[in-house]
Design a protein around this motif. Structure first.
Motif, PDB file in Angstrom:
ATOM      1  N   ALA A  14       7.975  15.878  35.569  1.00  0.00           N
ATOM      2  CA  ALA A  14       9.163  16.747  35.598  1.00  0.00           C
ATOM      3  C   ALA A  14       8.998  17.899  34.615  1.00  0.00           C
ATOM      4  O   ALA A  14       9.323  19.053  34.934  1.00  0.00           O
ATOM      5  CB  ALA A  14      10.407  15.934  35.283  1.00  0.00           C
ATOM      6  N   HIS A  15       8.477  17.619  33.427  1.00  0.00           N
ATOM      7  CA  HIS A  15       8.239  18.678  32.440  1.00  0.00           C
ATOM      8  C   HIS A  15       7.122  19.610  32.902  1.00  0.00           C
ATOM      9  O   HIS A  15       7.163  20.819  32.648  1.00  0.00           O
ATOM     10  CB  HIS A  15       7.899  18.073  31.079  1.00  0.00           C
ATOM     11  N   LEU A  16       6.121  19.030  33.577  1.00  0.00           N
ATOM     12  CA  LEU A  16       5.027  19.845  34.101  1.00  0.00           C
ATOM     13  C   LEU A  16       5.549  20.843  35.132  1.00  0.00           C
ATOM     14  O   LEU A  16       5.211  22.031  35.093  1.00  0.00           O
ATOM     15  CB  LEU A  16       3.958  18.947  34.722  1.00  0.00           C
ATOM     16  N   LYS A  17       6.399  20.369  36.026  1.00  0.00           N
ATOM     17  CA  LYS A  17       6.958  21.257  37.050  1.00  0.00           C
ATOM     18  C   LYS A  17       7.838  22.324  36.414  1.00  0.00           C
ATOM     19  O   LYS A  17       7.816  23.492  36.832  1.00  0.00           O
ATOM     20  CB  LYS A  17       7.740  20.453  38.077  1.00  0.00           C
ATOM     21  N   HIS A  24       6.529  31.413  36.130  1.00  0.00           N
ATOM     22  CA  HIS A  24       6.607  32.158  37.398  1.00  0.00           C
ATOM     23  C   HIS A  24       5.464  31.763  38.315  1.00  0.00           C
ATOM     24  O   HIS A  24       4.875  32.604  39.006  1.00  0.00           O
ATOM     25  CB  HIS A  24       6.634  33.666  37.170  1.00  0.00           C
ATOM     26  N   GLN A  25       5.123  30.480  38.302  1.00  0.00           N
ATOM     27  CA  GLN A  25       4.094  29.875  39.151  1.00  0.00           C
ATOM     28  C   GLN A  25       2.727  30.502  38.937  1.00  0.00           C
ATOM     29  O   GLN A  25       1.938  30.634  39.858  1.00  0.00           O
ATOM     30  CB  GLN A  25       4.497  29.956  40.632  1.00  0.00           C
ATOM     31  N   SER A  26       2.432  30.884  37.691  1.00  0.00           N
ATOM     32  CA  SER A  26       1.150  31.527  37.428  1.00  0.00           C
ATOM     33  C   SER A  26       0.207  30.670  36.590  1.00  0.00           C
ATOM     34  O   SER A  26      -0.967  30.965  36.507  1.00  0.00           O
ATOM     35  CB  SER A  26       1.365  32.873  36.728  1.00  0.00           C
ATOM     36  N   TYR A  27       0.694  29.624  35.951  1.00  0.00           N
ATOM     37  CA  TYR A  27      -0.159  28.800  35.093  1.00  0.00           C
ATOM     38  C   TYR A  27      -1.012  27.846  35.923  1.00  0.00           C
ATOM     39  O   TYR A  27      -0.525  27.193  36.842  1.00  0.00           O
ATOM     40  CB  TYR A  27       0.676  27.980  34.123  1.00  0.00           C
ATOM     41  N   GLY A  28      -2.279  27.759  35.561  1.00  0.00           N
ATOM     42  CA  GLY A  28      -3.179  26.760  36.120  1.00  0.00           C
ATOM     43  C   GLY A  28      -3.201  25.545  35.214  1.00  0.00           C
ATOM     44  O   GLY A  28      -2.433  25.429  34.253  1.00  0.00           O
ATOM     45  N   ALA A  55       2.384  17.159  43.039  1.00  0.00           N
ATOM     46  CA  ALA A  55       3.632  17.932  43.176  1.00  0.00           C
ATOM     47  C   ALA A  55       3.441  19.187  44.017  1.00  0.00           C
ATOM     48  O   ALA A  55       4.374  19.972  44.170  1.00  0.00           O
ATOM     49  CB  ALA A  55       4.151  18.305  41.794  1.00  0.00           C
ATOM     50  N   ALA A  56       2.240  19.397  44.552  1.00  0.00           N
ATOM     51  CA  ALA A  56       1.918  20.569  45.382  1.00  0.00           C
ATOM     52  C   ALA A  56       2.180  21.868  44.632  1.00  0.00           C
ATOM     53  O   ALA A  56       2.769  22.800  45.158  1.00  0.00           O
ATOM     54  CB  ALA A  56       2.680  20.535  46.709  1.00  0.00           C
ATOM     55  N   LEU A  57       1.729  21.929  43.381  1.00  0.00           N
ATOM     56  CA  LEU A  57       1.886  23.130  42.568  1.00  0.00           C
ATOM     57  C   LEU A  57       0.582  23.911  42.592  1.00  0.00           C
ATOM     58  O   LEU A  57      -0.442  23.441  42.107  1.00  0.00           O
ATOM     59  CB  LEU A  57       2.241  22.759  41.120  1.00  0.00           C
ATOM     60  N   LYS A  58       0.620  25.086  43.156  1.00  0.00           N
ATOM     61  CA  LYS A  58      -0.552  25.955  43.209  1.00  0.00           C
ATOM     62  C   LYS A  58      -0.191  27.283  42.571  1.00  0.00           C
ATOM     63  O   LYS A  58       0.788  27.910  42.964  1.00  0.00           O
ATOM     64  CB  LYS A  58      -1.012  26.184  44.645  1.00  0.00           C
ATOM     65  N   PRO A  59      -0.988  27.729  41.593  1.00  0.00           N
ATOM     66  CA  PRO A  59      -0.662  29.003  40.941  1.00  0.00           C
ATOM     67  C   PRO A  59      -0.845  30.177  41.887  1.00  0.00           C
ATOM     68  O   PRO A  59      -1.704  30.166  42.762  1.00  0.00           O
ATOM     69  CB  PRO A  59      -1.630  29.075  39.764  1.00  0.00           C
ATOM     70  N   VAL A  60      -0.001  31.181  41.683  1.00  0.00           N
ATOM     71  CA  VAL A  60      -0.063  32.411  42.472  1.00  0.00           C
ATOM     72  C   VAL A  60      -0.474  33.527  41.529  1.00  0.00           C
ATOM     73  O   VAL A  60       0.188  33.778  40.526  1.00  0.00           O
ATOM     74  CB  VAL A  60       1.307  32.728  43.109  1.00  0.00           C
ATOM     75  N   TRP A  61      -1.585  34.184  41.825  1.00  0.00           N
ATOM     76  CA  TRP A  61      -2.060  35.275  40.974  1.00  0.00           C
ATOM     77  C   TRP A  61      -1.468  36.583  41.437  1.00  0.00           C
ATOM     78  O   TRP A  61      -1.440  36.893  42.629  1.00  0.00           O
ATOM     79  CB  TRP A  61      -3.582  35.355  41.005  1.00  0.00           C
ATOM     80  N   LYS A  62      -1.027  37.355  40.476  1.00  0.00           N
ATOM     81  CA  LYS A  62      -0.487  38.673  40.787  1.00  0.00           C
ATOM     82  C   LYS A  62      -1.592  39.703  40.596  1.00  0.00           C
ATOM     83  O   LYS A  62      -2.430  39.566  39.711  1.00  0.00           O
ATOM     84  CB  LYS A  62       0.691  38.982  39.869  1.00  0.00           C
TER      85      LYS A  62
END
Length: 124
Positions: A14-17, A24-28, A55-62
């Motif tokens: 939960a803390h990881l998410k 902003h979904q950028s951390y790997g 958790a299906a967390l994939k970083p998004v690079w800007k």
């Protein structure tokens, strides 16, 4: 055949998410290891990677650079009056210019030059 494990919802995930969404979904996984350690959860990079996958967390690079040229437009295009004749016969007949961007520690700088083609000198 190996069955995939069900995602385990625990305090760390939960803390990881929350840390992932806070970035902003950028951390790997490497940055999340540091963020989790700051919150008191000390775990390795591969454990963070497994939790991210569950958790299906994939970083998004800007994109770090904005392309400003748009060649697909309906605006009129200037005529090519020079027509690749780069050796004029007299002074002050033809000038060319160019602009470039230079990245510095203070930000972007713009360098524009104007050349006299006859003398091959910078006039502006």
């Amino acid at each position: 055949m190996r069955q995939s494990a069900k995602p385990v919802v625990c305090k760390a995930s939960a803390h990881l998410k929350a840390a992932f969404m806070g970035s902003h979904q950028s951390y790997g996984n490497r940055r999340l290891v540091t963020a989790m350690a700051d919150e008191g959860f000390h775990m390795g990079r591969y454990k963070v990677r497994i939790l991210m996958r569950q958790a299906a967390l994939k970083p998004v690079w800007k994109r770090k650079f904005n392309h400003t040229t748009d060649s697909k437009h309906d605006l009129p295009i200037a005529a090519n009056v020079l027509n690749r004749q780069f050796n004029p016969t007299a002074p002050n007949l033809a000038y060319v210019s160019d602009i470039t961007y230079i990245r510095t520690a203070a930000g972007w700088l713009y360098l524009a030059t104007v050349l006299n083609l006859y003398a091959r000198t910078v006039v502006g």
